[in-house]
Design an enzyme around this catalytic site. Sequence first.
Site, mmCIF file in Angstrom:
data_model
loop_
_atom_site.group_PDB
_atom_site.id
_atom_site.type_symbol
_atom_site.label_atom_id
_atom_site.label_comp_id
_atom_site.label_asym_id
_atom_site.label_seq_id
_atom_site.Cartn_x
_atom_site.Cartn_y
_atom_site.Cartn_z
ATOM 1 C CG ASP A 62 -1.862 1.170 1.267
ATOM 2 O OD1 ASP A 62 -1.639 2.150 0.533
ATOM 3 O OD2 ASP A 62 -2.832 1.115 2.046
ATOM 4 C CE1 TYR A 155 -6.136 11.032 -11.729
ATOM 5 C CE2 TYR A 155 -6.923 12.804 -13.162
ATOM 6 C CZ TYR A 155 -6.063 11.744 -12.924
ATOM 7 O OH TYR A 155 -5.119 11.411 -13.878
ATOM 8 C CE LYS A 159 -2.162 10.569 -11.646
ATOM 9 N NZ LYS A 159 -0.910 9.819 -11.827
#
Length: 252
Positions: A62, A155, A159
């Site tokens: 993870d 998101y 990013k």
Amino acid sequence: MTPGVAIVTGSGKKRVGWYVADALARKGYSVAVHYRSSEREARETVAHLQSLNVAAEAFRADLAKDQEVSSLVERVFQSFGRVDVLVNCAAIWERKKLEAVTAEDVRRHFEINTLGTFLCCQQVGLRMVAQPSGGCIINLGDWAEIRPYPDYSAYFPSKGGISVLTRNFAVELGLRNPNIRVNAILPGPVLLPEDLPQAERNEVIASTLVKREGRPENVAQAVLALIENDFITGVCLPVDGGRSVYAPNPQD
């Protein structure tokens, strides 16, 4: 760069990371295949890479947990003895209306997309410092950090951090060992969601200059180019068919 050992995060499932791992294996690299939950697919990927006559092994972690990243890196070094290339492909992206986005949505995207990339760069990069030959790190961002589209509010911030993170690590690691280079690729429309309505798919394709959807192989080709050119560092390279420089006329 002479083929050595590569870690490709998020390469278990047959998405962009899989194609990057495949391209590296075809160049002769031994490949550490990282996965978090897709163990069966990762083992299938390893078998595929081994069929190309290179060493390959699957490693679970993870990436949002620093101890698991540390364990991953230690296990890779125990198995292969070194790491010459790190490609950070692991990511999530979830479509959700702004009104429905929760703090947990934002937190999860940052943990996997941004923090996971940071921890891998940090822990692999510091190991590369001790290698006289250094190494090459390539992160995956997103072209749309400069022109984000709606319904991905959790998101895009995660990013968008990849570009700054990439430049930061290029400086931090390059000052410690000038043979370490850190770059990023900012993909455009590659592997669009299968459930994307055809009208939206057509709109995405029309918004590129090349008038077609990209292929994951295009990203893998860019990875190889950045590895092979030893005078490029701190660069964020769009691989987007011209989408980041072209704003189509909505009346066209």
